[in-house]
Design a protein around this motif. Sequence first.
Motif, PDB file in Angstrom:
ATOM      1  N   ARG A 175       0.819  -1.228   0.000  1.00  0.00           N
ATOM      2  CA  ARG A 175       0.000   0.000   0.000  1.00  0.00           C
ATOM      3  C   ARG A 175       0.847   1.270   0.000  1.00  0.00           C
ATOM      4  NH1 ARG A 175      -4.025  -1.268   4.928  1.00  0.00           N
ATOM      5  NH2 ARG A 175      -4.588   0.907   4.536  1.00  0.00           N
ATOM      6  N   PHE A 176       2.048   1.201  -0.572  1.00  0.00           N
ATOM      7  CA  PHE A 176       2.923   2.369  -0.435  1.00  0.00           C
ATOM      8  C   PHE A 176       2.457   3.572  -1.249  1.00  0.00           C
ATOM      9  CE2 PHE A 176       5.395   2.725  -4.344  1.00  0.00           C
ATOM     10  CZ  PHE A 176       5.274   1.466  -4.930  1.00  0.00           C
ATOM     11  N   VAL A 177       1.695   3.362  -2.322  1.00  0.00           N
ATOM     12  CA  VAL A 177       1.210   4.504  -3.098  1.00  0.00           C
ATOM     13  C   VAL A 177       0.071   5.196  -2.358  1.00  0.00           C
ATOM     14  CG1 VAL A 177       0.107   5.254  -5.234  1.00  0.00           C
ATOM     15  CG2 VAL A 177       1.945   3.569  -5.310  1.00  0.00           C
ATOM     16  N   GLU A 178      -0.959   4.441  -1.964  1.00  0.00           N
ATOM     17  CA  GLU A 178      -2.075   5.060  -1.242  1.00  0.00           C
ATOM     18  C   GLU A 178      -1.719   5.376   0.198  1.00  0.00           C
ATOM     19  OE1 GLU A 178      -1.910   2.028  -2.466  1.00  0.00           O
ATOM     20  OE2 GLU A 178      -3.168   0.570  -1.405  1.00  0.00           O
ATOM     21  N   GLY A 179      -0.719   4.694   0.746  1.00  0.00           N
ATOM     22  CA  GLY A 179      -0.269   4.966   2.100  1.00  0.00           C
ATOM     23  C   GLY A 179      -1.050   4.182   3.135  1.00  0.00           C
ATOM     24  N   VAL A 180      -0.475   4.061   4.307  1.00  0.00           N
ATOM     25  CA  VAL A 180      -1.127   3.387   5.423  1.00  0.00           C
ATOM     26  C   VAL A 180      -0.722   4.106   6.704  1.00  0.00           C
ATOM     27  CG1 VAL A 180       0.774   1.727   5.564  1.00  0.00           C
ATOM     28  CG2 VAL A 180      -1.404   1.192   6.650  1.00  0.00           C
ATOM     29  N   SER A 181      -1.698   4.425   7.540  1.00  0.00           N
ATOM     30  CA  SER A 181      -1.389   5.095   8.801  1.00  0.00           C
ATOM     31  C   SER A 181      -0.865   4.087   9.802  1.00  0.00           C
ATOM     32  CB  SER A 181      -2.635   5.784   9.364  1.00  0.00           C
ATOM     33  OG  SER A 181      -3.540   4.835   9.893  1.00  0.00           O
ATOM     34  N   LEU A 182      -0.182   4.596  10.811  1.00  0.00           N
ATOM     35  CA  LEU A 182       0.353   3.721  11.845  1.00  0.00           C
ATOM     36  C   LEU A 182      -0.781   3.043  12.614  1.00  0.00           C
ATOM     37  CD1 LEU A 182       3.172   2.927  12.806  1.00  0.00           C
ATOM     38  CD2 LEU A 182       2.997   4.711  14.548  1.00  0.00           C
ATOM     39  N   GLN A 183      -1.879   3.769  12.813  1.00  0.00           N
ATOM     40  CA  GLN A 183      -3.011   3.183  13.522  1.00  0.00           C
ATOM     41  C   GLN A 183      -3.643   2.049  12.722  1.00  0.00           C
ATOM     42  OE1 GLN A 183      -3.915   3.749  16.644  1.00  0.00           O
ATOM     43  NE2 GLN A 183      -2.227   5.214  16.855  1.00  0.00           N
ATOM     44  N   ASP A 184      -3.751   2.230  11.396  1.00  0.00           N
ATOM     45  CA  ASP A 184      -4.298   1.166  10.550  1.00  0.00           C
ATOM     46  C   ASP A 184      -3.388  -0.063  10.566  1.00  0.00           C
ATOM     47  OD1 ASP A 184      -6.502   2.639   9.893  1.00  0.00           O
ATOM     48  OD2 ASP A 184      -5.739   3.320   7.963  1.00  0.00           O
ATOM     49  N   ALA A 185      -2.082   0.178  10.487  1.00  0.00           N
ATOM     50  CA  ALA A 185      -1.131  -0.937  10.528  1.00  0.00           C
ATOM     51  C   ALA A 185      -1.222  -1.660  11.863  1.00  0.00           C
ATOM     52  CB  ALA A 185       0.284  -0.427  10.292  1.00  0.00           C
ATOM     53  N   SER A 186      -1.385  -0.899  12.941  1.00  0.00           N
ATOM     54  CA  SER A 186      -1.502  -1.484  14.269  1.00  0.00           C
ATOM     55  C   SER A 186      -2.734  -2.385  14.362  1.00  0.00           C
ATOM     56  CB  SER A 186      -1.589  -0.378  15.321  1.00  0.00           C
ATOM     57  OG  SER A 186      -1.843  -0.898  16.604  1.00  0.00           O
ATOM     58  N   ALA A 187      -3.853  -1.900  13.812  1.00  0.00           N
ATOM     59  CA  ALA A 187      -5.083  -2.687  13.846  1.00  0.00           C
ATOM     60  C   ALA A 187      -4.967  -3.939  12.981  1.00  0.00           C
ATOM     61  CB  ALA A 187      -6.255  -1.829  13.380  1.00  0.00           C
ATOM     62  N   THR A 188      -4.302  -3.811  11.836  1.00  0.00           N
ATOM     63  CA  THR A 188      -4.156  -4.943  10.920  1.00  0.00           C
ATOM     64  C   THR A 188      -3.258  -6.018  11.503  1.00  0.00           C
ATOM     65  OG1 THR A 188      -4.483  -3.515   8.984  1.00  0.00           O
ATOM     66  CG2 THR A 188      -3.410  -5.632   8.608  1.00  0.00           C
ATOM     67  N   LEU A 189      -2.158  -5.590  12.132  1.00  0.00           N
ATOM     68  CA  LEU A 189      -1.169  -6.545  12.633  1.00  0.00           C
ATOM     69  C   LEU A 189      -1.378  -6.894  14.102  1.00  0.00           C
ATOM     70  CD1 LEU A 189       2.003  -5.019  10.917  1.00  0.00           C
ATOM     71  CD2 LEU A 189       0.575  -6.910  10.114  1.00  0.00           C
ATOM     72  N   HIS A 190      -2.319  -6.201  14.760  1.00  0.00           N
ATOM     73  CA  HIS A 190      -2.620  -6.463  16.179  1.00  0.00           C
ATOM     74  C   HIS A 190      -1.381  -6.268  17.056  1.00  0.00           C
ATOM     75  CE1 HIS A 190      -6.413  -8.052  14.729  1.00  0.00           C
ATOM     76  NE2 HIS A 190      -5.755  -8.891  13.944  1.00  0.00           N
ATOM     77  N   VAL A 191      -0.672  -5.171  16.773  1.00  0.00           N
ATOM     78  CA  VAL A 191       0.538  -4.833  17.515  1.00  0.00           C
ATOM     79  C   VAL A 191       0.471  -3.348  17.869  1.00  0.00           C
ATOM     80  CG1 VAL A 191       3.065  -4.717  17.454  1.00  0.00           C
ATOM     81  CG2 VAL A 191       1.876  -6.582  16.281  1.00  0.00           C
ATOM     82  N   HIS A 192       0.917  -2.989  19.071  1.00  0.00           N
ATOM     83  CA  HIS A 192       0.891  -1.591  19.492  1.00  0.00           C
ATOM     84  C   HIS A 192       1.724  -0.731  18.534  1.00  0.00           C
ATOM     85  CE1 HIS A 192       1.591   2.006  21.934  1.00  0.00           C
ATOM     86  NE2 HIS A 192       0.500   1.654  22.614  1.00  0.00           N
ATOM     87  N   PRO A 193       1.242   0.483  18.181  1.00  0.00           N
ATOM     88  CA  PRO A 193       1.969   1.337  17.234  1.00  0.00           C
ATOM     89  C   PRO A 193       3.424   1.586  17.620  1.00  0.00           C
ATOM     90  CG  PRO A 193      -0.205   2.235  17.650  1.00  0.00           C
ATOM     91  CD  PRO A 193      -0.035   1.090  18.609  1.00  0.00           C
ATOM     92  N   ALA A 194       3.689   1.845  18.903  1.00  0.00           N
ATOM     93  CA  ALA A 194       5.063   2.116  19.320  1.00  0.00           C
ATOM     94  C   ALA A 194       5.950   0.898  19.094  1.00  0.00           C
ATOM     95  CB  ALA A 194       5.100   2.523  20.794  1.00  0.00           C
ATOM     96  N   HIS A 195       5.423  -0.288  19.356  1.00  0.00           N
ATOM     97  CA  HIS A 195       6.210  -1.501  19.147  1.00  0.00           C
ATOM     98  C   HIS A 195       6.480  -1.711  17.657  1.00  0.00           C
ATOM     99  CE1 HIS A 195       8.059  -5.162  20.491  1.00  0.00           C
ATOM    100  NE2 HIS A 195       7.289  -5.915  19.708  1.00  0.00           N
ATOM    101  N   LEU A 196       5.508  -1.375  16.819  1.00  0.00           N
ATOM    102  CA  LEU A 196       5.718  -1.470  15.367  1.00  0.00           C
ATOM    103  C   LEU A 196       6.891  -0.608  14.923  1.00  0.00           C
ATOM    104  CD1 LEU A 196       2.161  -1.387  13.736  1.00  0.00           C
ATOM    105  CD2 LEU A 196       3.783  -3.288  13.767  1.00  0.00           C
ATOM    106  N   VAL A 197       6.890   0.648  15.342  1.00  0.00           N
ATOM    107  CA  VAL A 197       7.961   1.568  14.941  1.00  0.00           C
ATOM    108  C   VAL A 197       9.307   1.078  15.462  1.00  0.00           C
ATOM    109  CG1 VAL A 197       8.854   3.921  15.152  1.00  0.00           C
ATOM    110  CG2 VAL A 197       6.397   3.538  14.848  1.00  0.00           C
ATOM    111  N   ARG A 198       9.305   0.605  16.704  1.00  0.00           N
ATOM    112  CA  ARG A 198      10.560   0.193  17.334  1.00  0.00           C
ATOM    113  C   ARG A 198      11.168  -1.026  16.637  1.00  0.00           C
ATOM    114  NH1 ARG A 198       8.887   0.598  22.174  1.00  0.00           N
ATOM    115  NH2 ARG A 198       8.060  -1.518  22.354  1.00  0.00           N
TER     116      ARG A 198
END
Length: 271
Positions: A175-198
Amino acid sequence: MVERPQIRAWRPLLAGIDEVFHARITDHVYPMHTHETWTLLIVDDGMVRYDLERHEHGALDRTVTLLPPHVPHNGRSVTPDGFRKRVVYLDSAQLDDGLVGLAVDSPVLDDPLLRRRIHQLHLSLEQVGDELEAESRLTLVSERLRDHLLQRVEDRSEVRDAGIAHRLRELLDERFVEGVSLQDASATLHVHPAHLVRVFSREFGMGPHQYLTGRRIDLARRLLLGGMAPRLVAAASGFYDQSHFSRHFKRMLGISPGLYARSAVVTPGRP
């Protein structure tokens, strides 16, 4: 003569931040007042003295100040030259009101990494189109603030989870063209946003927003070399507008999209 404060204030299109406030203050003295939000303050020049819960504190250019909501405080410059400050007002989605008492006890945080992250957050908030970067930086800032308030050990060991990092990269690739927010990624992967970034940053040596921008630049290069007009490439490769595209393209390659397109060499036999 009283010098008028120099002020910039705006409400960014980013959940979690109610207002951004930049100011240079010389003569003005803030009376006792409160905010409904958390006040996250860094001083770039000078020093601020303020009272919080009948205790006097100072905000220096090397520290971070966190003032809790609904608690009265004031503010004034320590020197005649005044001070420059940058503030973000955070809502309770970033810091729970249950942490107010801890913030009253220790509003001054001497943490160079946190201050640098807040500075980077301010820079990203000033750039339209860099919402994923700002969201990522806000998530890391909020997490570190919570760690301070809960007196957690800053150098605690963290479990490396390469699987999560690779799953996030796959999502960004899709989804790199349309983009994905960190919150959407968190919901999709069931992982806290901060842990995703880290874990992503640890695994790949860059933040998710940097990876996303790199993918978009790669696509833009192919489109430019394929003959698409630079004015059309911005939207086709996922950038907010032409200015957003040009800024990141030049940062990545050192030249503008137009110069890059004109440098193309036509290879015989290729369309």
